[in-house]
Design a protein around this motif. Structure first.
Motif, PDB file in Angstrom:
ATOM      1  N   ASN A   1      -9.084   3.490   5.537  1.00  0.00           N
ATOM      2  CA  ASN A   1      -9.467   4.566   4.633  1.00  0.00           C
ATOM      3  C   ASN A   1     -10.890   4.972   5.006  1.00  0.00           C
ATOM      4  OD1 ASN A   1      -9.507   6.419   2.630  1.00  0.00           O
ATOM      5  ND2 ASN A   1      -9.064   4.989   0.982  1.00  0.00           N
TER       6      ASN A   1
ATOM      7  N   MET B   1     -11.972   6.475  -4.859  1.00  0.00           N
ATOM      8  CA  MET B   1     -11.537   5.699  -3.701  1.00  0.00           C
ATOM      9  C   MET B   1     -12.507   4.554  -3.425  1.00  0.00           C
ATOM     10  SD  MET B   1      -8.706   6.982  -2.898  1.00  0.00           S
ATOM     11  CE  MET B   1      -8.437   6.119  -1.359  1.00  0.00           C
ATOM     12  N   GLU B   2     -13.803   4.817  -3.560  1.00  0.00           N
ATOM     13  CA  GLU B   2     -14.801   3.761  -3.340  1.00  0.00           C
ATOM     14  C   GLU B   2     -14.619   2.624  -4.352  1.00  0.00           C
ATOM     15  OE1 GLU B   2     -18.557   6.336  -1.510  1.00  0.00           O
ATOM     16  OE2 GLU B   2     -18.333   6.114  -3.686  1.00  0.00           O
TER      17      GLU B   2
ATOM     18  N   LEU C   1     -16.475   3.610   1.452  1.00  0.00           N
ATOM     19  CA  LEU C   1     -15.454   3.997   2.409  1.00  0.00           C
ATOM     20  C   LEU C   1     -15.933   3.655   3.818  1.00  0.00           C
ATOM     21  CD1 LEU C   1     -14.395   7.485   0.990  1.00  0.00           C
ATOM     22  CD2 LEU C   1     -13.345   5.253   0.585  1.00  0.00           C
TER      23      LEU C   1
ATOM     24  N   ASP D   1     -10.359  -1.285   6.259  1.00  0.00           N
ATOM     25  CA  ASP D   1     -10.332  -0.654   4.936  1.00  0.00           C
ATOM     26  C   ASP D   1     -11.282  -1.299   3.939  1.00  0.00           C
ATOM     27  OD1 ASP D   1      -9.115  -3.066   4.470  1.00  0.00           O
ATOM     28  OD2 ASP D   1      -7.495  -2.240   3.257  1.00  0.00           O
TER      29      ASP D   1
ATOM     30  N   LEU E   1      -6.840  -2.554  -9.663  1.00  0.00           N
ATOM     31  CA  LEU E   1      -8.262  -2.329  -9.836  1.00  0.00           C
ATOM     32  C   LEU E   1      -8.865  -3.374 -10.767  1.00  0.00           C
ATOM     33  CD1 LEU E   1      -8.498   1.562 -10.146  1.00  0.00           C
ATOM     34  CD2 LEU E   1      -9.130   0.121  -8.204  1.00  0.00           C
TER      35      LEU E   1
ATOM     36  N   GLN F   1      -9.424  -2.941   1.021  1.00  0.00           N
ATOM     37  CA  GLN F   1      -8.776  -2.152  -0.026  1.00  0.00           C
ATOM     38  C   GLN F   1      -7.356  -2.603  -0.338  1.00  0.00           C
ATOM     39  OE1 GLN F   1      -8.696   2.041   0.647  1.00  0.00           O
ATOM     40  NE2 GLN F   1      -7.897   2.523  -1.370  1.00  0.00           N
ATOM     41  N   ILE F   2      -6.603  -3.054   0.664  1.00  0.00           N
ATOM     42  CA  ILE F   2      -5.218  -3.420   0.393  1.00  0.00           C
ATOM     43  C   ILE F   2      -5.081  -4.848  -0.154  1.00  0.00           C
ATOM     44  CG2 ILE F   2      -4.376  -1.872   2.197  1.00  0.00           C
ATOM     45  CD1 ILE F   2      -3.746  -4.373   3.873  1.00  0.00           C
TER      46      ILE F   2
ATOM     47  N   GLU G   1       0.827  -1.201   0.000  1.00  0.00           N
ATOM     48  CA  GLU G   1       0.000   0.000   0.000  1.00  0.00           C
ATOM     49  C   GLU G   1       0.861   1.250   0.000  1.00  0.00           C
ATOM     50  OE1 GLU G   1      -3.119   2.499  -0.237  1.00  0.00           O
ATOM     51  OE2 GLU G   1      -3.026   0.351  -0.607  1.00  0.00           O
TER      52      GLU G   1
ATOM     53  N   SER H   1     -11.979   1.476  -5.429  1.00  0.00           N
ATOM     54  CA  SER H   1     -10.822   0.636  -5.090  1.00  0.00           C
ATOM     55  C   SER H   1     -11.073  -0.230  -3.867  1.00  0.00           C
ATOM     56  CB  SER H   1      -9.595   1.527  -4.846  1.00  0.00           C
ATOM     57  OG  SER H   1      -9.749   2.282  -3.655  1.00  0.00           O
ATOM     58  N   VAL H   2     -12.270  -0.133  -3.301  1.00  0.00           N
ATOM     59  CA  VAL H   2     -12.600  -0.893  -2.089  1.00  0.00           C
ATOM     60  C   VAL H   2     -13.532  -2.054  -2.445  1.00  0.00           C
ATOM     61  CG1 VAL H   2     -13.657  -0.785   0.198  1.00  0.00           C
ATOM     62  CG2 VAL H   2     -12.374   1.183  -0.677  1.00  0.00           C
TER      63      VAL H   2
ATOM     64  N   MET I   1     -10.363  -6.336  -9.166  1.00  0.00           N
ATOM     65  CA  MET I   1     -11.666  -6.151  -8.531  1.00  0.00           C
ATOM     66  C   MET I   1     -12.786  -6.731  -9.398  1.00  0.00           C
ATOM     67  SD  MET I   1     -11.486  -4.176  -5.683  1.00  0.00           S
ATOM     68  CE  MET I   1     -12.919  -3.114  -5.668  1.00  0.00           C
TER      69      MET I   1
END
Length: 258
Positions: free
Chosen positions: A189, A206-207, A215, A244, A253, A247-248, A151, A209-210, A256
């Motif tokens: 995050n 950012m969302e 978040l 997170d 991406l 996320q990590i 990360e 990537s989760v 995902m």
């Protein structure tokens, strides 16, 4: 069912907004006596008022974590007002969104002073009271940029190299100091005022990537901190918990979509 924390004293730095405010409110709801610490006394009083309105016990205190005298006064106030210090949430931190090429020396020094030195001063100020009681919990919060080396490469190299340096230095402090007192760290995050100010486009990126598609909230972090403070978590020390939404975990991406 976890052991009740009712009546225990808690010091929360950086407690006037964001994660710190969420921590203070959650411990207040659990029946703890909370010292709400912030550089802005007005904001600290507002956070303390929310706890009081919910039937809790709280006291606002103005202090700068980069100043040793402030941290010693903070610990003294908590011990005198609440009869001791059971839990320290060393939460104060700053993360200027500056690429390494444009970050000023002053910005870097501010990050290290707050994120590393500030943690050291807060912990060292509260330790005497904990040692006298022969018990105490220290919970640190930090950016997700300190959650792991991968990360650090993926996230910190974009905009937060200075903040990541402070986080990783702080992680070294935690690992070594945990040999002498009970300490845990939380990273994640989380949606706060600072993230909101970056705009919807940034938030949506950012969302995306989760894995959980959102978040985290300050309550997500506060609930984990609450667990770390319980008697049931007494044998956990020197460990990190990353909140997170996964996320990590993905390598990219593209992963995902698999």
């Amino acid at each position: 069912m976890f052991t009740s924390l009712k009546g225990r004293s808690v010091v929360v730095t950086g407690a006037s907004k964001g994660i710190g405010r969420g921590l203070a409110q959650r411990f207040g709801l659990a029946g703890c006596k909370v010292l709400v610490v912030s550089r802005n006394l007005g904001e600290a009083k507002s956070a303390a008022a929310d706890i009081l309105a919910a039937g809790g016990t709280a006291l606002a205190f103005e202090a700068d974590v980069t100043r040793q005298a402030d941290m010693q006064a903070m610990a003294r106030t908590a011990a005198e007002s609440f009869g001791g210090i059971d839990i320290l949430c060393a939460n104060a931190g700053i993360f200027p969104a500056s690429p390494l090429a444009t970050m000023s020396e002053a910005d870097f020094d501010a990050v290290m002073a707050t994120n590393l030195k500030g943690t050291f001063l807060a912990v060292s100020a509260c330790l005497p009271a904990m040692k006298e009681q022969k018990k105490g919990r220290i919970i640190l919060t930090s950016s997700i940029t300190g959650a792991g080396d991968r990360e650090l490469r993926l996230g910190a190299l974009r905009r937060q190299q200075g903040g990541a340096a402070g986080v990783h230095a702080d992680r070294g402090h935690r690992t070594r100091s945990a040999r002498y007192y009970r300490e845990r760290r939380i990273a994640g995050n989380i949606f706060t005022e600072g993230l909101r100010d970056l705009g919807q486009d940034y938030i949506h990126s950012m969302e995306a990537s989760v894995p959980m598609g959102r978040l985290g909230s300050v309550t997500d972090v506060a609930n984990a901190a609450l667990f770390f403070a319980t008697d049931e978590a007494a044998y956990i020390t020197g460990q990190s918990l990353v909140i997170d939404g996964g996320q990590i975990l993905p390598e990219s991406l593209a992963a995902m979509a698999v």
